[in-house]
Design a protein around this motif. Structure first.
Motif, PDB file in Angstrom:
ATOM      1  N   ALA B 139       0.849  -1.186   0.000  1.00 28.74           N
ATOM      2  CA  ALA B 139       0.000   0.000   0.000  1.00 28.74           C
ATOM      3  C   ALA B 139       0.887   1.239   0.000  1.00 28.74           C
ATOM      4  CB  ALA B 139      -0.878  -0.011   1.236  1.00 28.74           C
ATOM      5  N   SER B 140       0.338   2.333  -0.512  1.00 28.71           N
ATOM      6  CA  SER B 140       1.083   3.579  -0.459  1.00 28.71           C
ATOM      7  C   SER B 140       1.041   4.097   0.979  1.00 28.71           C
ATOM      8  CB  SER B 140       0.424   4.580  -1.412  1.00 28.71           C
ATOM      9  OG  SER B 140       0.908   5.854  -1.122  1.00 28.71           O
ATOM     10  N   LYS B 141       2.188   4.530   1.487  1.00 29.09           N
ATOM     11  CA  LYS B 141       2.251   4.989   2.883  1.00 29.09           C
ATOM     12  C   LYS B 141       1.290   6.148   3.144  1.00 29.09           C
ATOM     13  CE  LYS B 141       6.354   3.366   5.077  1.00 29.09           C
ATOM     14  NZ  LYS B 141       7.678   3.519   5.534  1.00 29.09           N
ATOM     15  N   LYS B 142       1.024   6.942   2.091  1.00 34.85           N
ATOM     16  CA  LYS B 142       0.146   8.093   2.311  1.00 34.85           C
ATOM     17  C   LYS B 142      -1.308   7.674   2.570  1.00 34.85           C
ATOM     18  CE  LYS B 142      -0.702   9.097  -2.600  1.00 34.85           C
ATOM     19  NZ  LYS B 142      -1.960   8.403  -2.670  1.00 34.85           N
ATOM     20  N   ASP B 143      -1.658   6.443   2.201  1.00 35.17           N
ATOM     21  CA  ASP B 143      -3.012   5.946   2.431  1.00 35.17           C
ATOM     22  C   ASP B 143      -3.173   5.302   3.809  1.00 35.17           C
ATOM     23  OD1 ASP B 143      -3.760   6.704  -0.109  1.00 35.17           O
ATOM     24  OD2 ASP B 143      -3.279   4.748  -0.989  1.00 35.17           O
ATOM     25  N   LEU B 144      -2.051   5.060   4.483  1.00 34.89           N
ATOM     26  CA  LEU B 144      -2.106   4.306   5.740  1.00 34.89           C
ATOM     27  C   LEU B 144      -1.961   5.219   6.951  1.00 34.89           C
ATOM     28  CD1 LEU B 144       0.298   1.385   4.750  1.00 34.89           C
ATOM     29  CD2 LEU B 144      -2.182   1.289   4.888  1.00 34.89           C
ATOM     30  N   PRO B 145      -2.650   4.880   8.054  1.00 36.66           N
ATOM     31  CA  PRO B 145      -2.474   5.672   9.268  1.00 36.66           C
ATOM     32  C   PRO B 145      -1.030   5.562   9.749  1.00 36.66           C
ATOM     33  CG  PRO B 145      -4.283   4.094   9.503  1.00 36.66           C
ATOM     34  CD  PRO B 145      -3.578   3.755   8.240  1.00 36.66           C
ATOM     35  N   SER B 146      -0.458   6.675  10.192  1.00 39.54           N
ATOM     36  CA  SER B 146       0.899   6.620  10.743  1.00 39.54           C
ATOM     37  C   SER B 146       0.811   6.197  12.208  1.00 39.54           C
ATOM     38  CB  SER B 146       1.534   8.016  10.651  1.00 39.54           C
ATOM     39  OG  SER B 146       0.791   8.903  11.465  1.00 39.54           O
ATOM     40  N   ASP B 147       1.985   5.937  12.806  1.00 41.19           N
ATOM     41  CA  ASP B 147       2.012   5.602  14.232  1.00 41.19           C
ATOM     42  C   ASP B 147       1.366   6.725  15.050  1.00 41.19           C
ATOM     43  OD1 ASP B 147       3.305   3.340  13.487  1.00 41.19           O
ATOM     44  OD2 ASP B 147       5.207   3.781  14.473  1.00 41.19           O
ATOM     45  N   ASP B 149      -0.950   8.878  14.021  1.00 38.99           N
ATOM     46  CA  ASP B 149      -2.423   8.848  13.825  1.00 38.99           C
ATOM     47  C   ASP B 149      -3.056   7.864  14.800  1.00 38.99           C
ATOM     48  OD1 ASP B 149      -2.436  10.625  11.671  1.00 38.99           O
ATOM     49  OD2 ASP B 149      -2.081   9.013  10.220  1.00 38.99           O
ATOM     50  N   LEU B 150      -2.420   6.692  14.928  1.00 38.52           N
ATOM     51  CA  LEU B 150      -2.982   5.648  15.809  1.00 38.52           C
ATOM     52  C   LEU B 150      -2.930   6.078  17.271  1.00 38.52           C
ATOM     53  CD1 LEU B 150      -1.527   2.470  14.111  1.00 38.52           C
ATOM     54  CD2 LEU B 150      -3.943   3.032  14.323  1.00 38.52           C
ATOM     55  N   GLU B 151      -1.818   6.713  17.651  1.00 34.41           N
ATOM     56  CA  GLU B 151      -1.693   7.183  19.045  1.00 34.41           C
ATOM     57  C   GLU B 151      -2.809   8.176  19.369  1.00 34.41           C
ATOM     58  OE1 GLU B 151       0.201   6.245  21.439  1.00 34.41           O
ATOM     59  OE2 GLU B 151       1.687   5.004  20.387  1.00 34.41           O
ATOM     60  N   LEU B 153      -5.705   8.462  17.900  1.00 31.20           N
ATOM     61  CA  LEU B 153      -7.060   8.025  17.527  1.00 31.20           C
ATOM     62  C   LEU B 153      -7.991   7.967  18.735  1.00 31.20           C
ATOM     63  CD1 LEU B 153      -8.638   7.093  15.057  1.00 31.20           C
ATOM     64  CD2 LEU B 153      -7.946   4.751  15.583  1.00 31.20           C
TER      65      LEU B 153
END
Lengths: 193, 156
Positions: B139-147, B149-151, B153
């Motif tokens: 997947a493209s990294k820009k489509d995925l939540p970063s660390d 983003d998860l923190e 959330l």
């Protein structure tokens, strides 16, 4: 395996909780279910015996909503831990993206932990997956009980890959969310290359 | 054995949706779902809100997997069809090659022969699209939540 749905702008990953019988896999899922806000979780199902031992699997879908333009979903499964259910465990591992190995810290369960880890390696191989590179974290559960193995010994005996580990008391939620968060990060980092 | 991600493109999803809508109309069934072999729901026709398609997909894959273990016990390579009969409604599950399962829920008033015939036709039409999904792709990294983003959330 991860599904990248460009039509629905959706990413779906599968996380499997593995470990010997009665190590606390279902307790992990129940805690996560209780902790998550309604907006993030779907219905949890447990296919269990009358005595609440997992017969086939437990399942909890999580939906983190739209982040970076894609809806990110995780489907959490547990396997039945009892030795006789190895065929069921093999089925649940199909397409797994990440694993939380839940070990029982009690001294008299160390052989079961070792057998379960070995069983996991074999079952992963049968699904075309490799224990040496799949995103994996380990939880040393039941740290509140007497007669437990020191963490150093658990690390030395079970953590051959030096993956992230968490001391856990799953029924109180200790080490549950941190293990989940870490495996999710590992899965997404692997997915993004 | 295939180990990469499955990728579903919008045009392929449209085609698959057309196939299952046609199946629903022709067979007079209630709901149609396509599930992949690891339990992910790929798509479904509109259904009664009381039916949770994600759960249905997960249980279907588990059920189908267990049935195939039964097949091996008696020396069969696989069972391609699973049928559950209820008092009012039934579930018909048919393997789409080794990539997925076509699930059809239908009422007792609908002849099973109709469901079998149109399901088989649909499986033939769906198979190329499911096979096409199995590509090695990051997947493209820009489509995925970063660390981060998860923190951020929620309160883990």
């Amino acid at each position: 395996m991860t599904m990248l749905n460009y039509a629905k702008k959706e990413i779906i990953c599968k996380i499997v909780y593995y470990g010997p019988g009665l190590s606390g896999k279902t307790t992990n899922l129940k805690f996560i279910y209780g902790k998550m806000d309604t907006q993030y979780k779907g219905k949890m199902i447990a296919i269990a015996t009358e005595t609440e031992r997992t017969l086939f699997f437990d399942f909890l879908p999580l939906d983190f909503g739209k982040i970076k333009g894609f809806t990110t979903k995780f489907q959490l499964y547990t396997v039945p831990g009892q030795a006789i259910y190895t065929n069921s465990r093999k089925l649940i591992l199909k397409g797994a993206d990440g694993i939380v190995f839940v070990a029982d810290s009690q001294i008299d369960r160390m052989d079961d932990n070792k057998s379960s880890l070995k069983d996991m390696a074999l079952n992963l191989r049968e699904q075309g997956l490799d224990i040496r590179n799949i995103p994996l974290v380990m939880q040393w559960n039941k740290r509140d009980l007497p007669n437990i193995v020191p963490v150093e010994k658990l690390e030395e005996t079970l953590n051959f890959r030096k993956v992230p580990t968490f001391e856990g008391v799953a029924h109180k939620g200790i080490g549950v969310m941190s293990a989940l968060k870490t495996v999710i990060k590992m899965v997404l980092n692997k997915l993004g290359g | 054995m295939f180990k990469g991600s499955k990728v579903l493109q919008p045009e392929d999803l449209n085609q698959m949706n057309n196939i299952i809508e046609k199946l629903k109309t022709q067979s007079k069934c209630l709901v149609v779902l396509i599930v992949d072999d690891s339990g992910h729901l790929i798509t479904n026709t509109e259904s009664d809100p009381s039916i949770d398609p994600i759960l249905l997909g997960t249980l279907t894959a588990g059920n189908f997997g267990a049935t195939n273990e039964l097949a091996k016990l008696i020396g069969e390579a696989e069972f391609t069809l699973v049928l559950h009969e209820g008092n009012k409604e039934n579930i018909h599950m048919l393997a789409i090659g080794d990539c997925g399962i076509l699930v059809v829920i239908f009422a007792n008033t609908t002849p099973i022969g109709l469901i079998r015939m149109y399901s088989q036709k649909s499986v033939t039409a769906l198979l190329p699209y499911l096979e096409k999904m199995q590509v090695e792709k990051k997947a493209s990294k820009k489509d995925l939540p970063s660390d981060e983003d998860l923190e951020n959330l929620f309160n883990w």
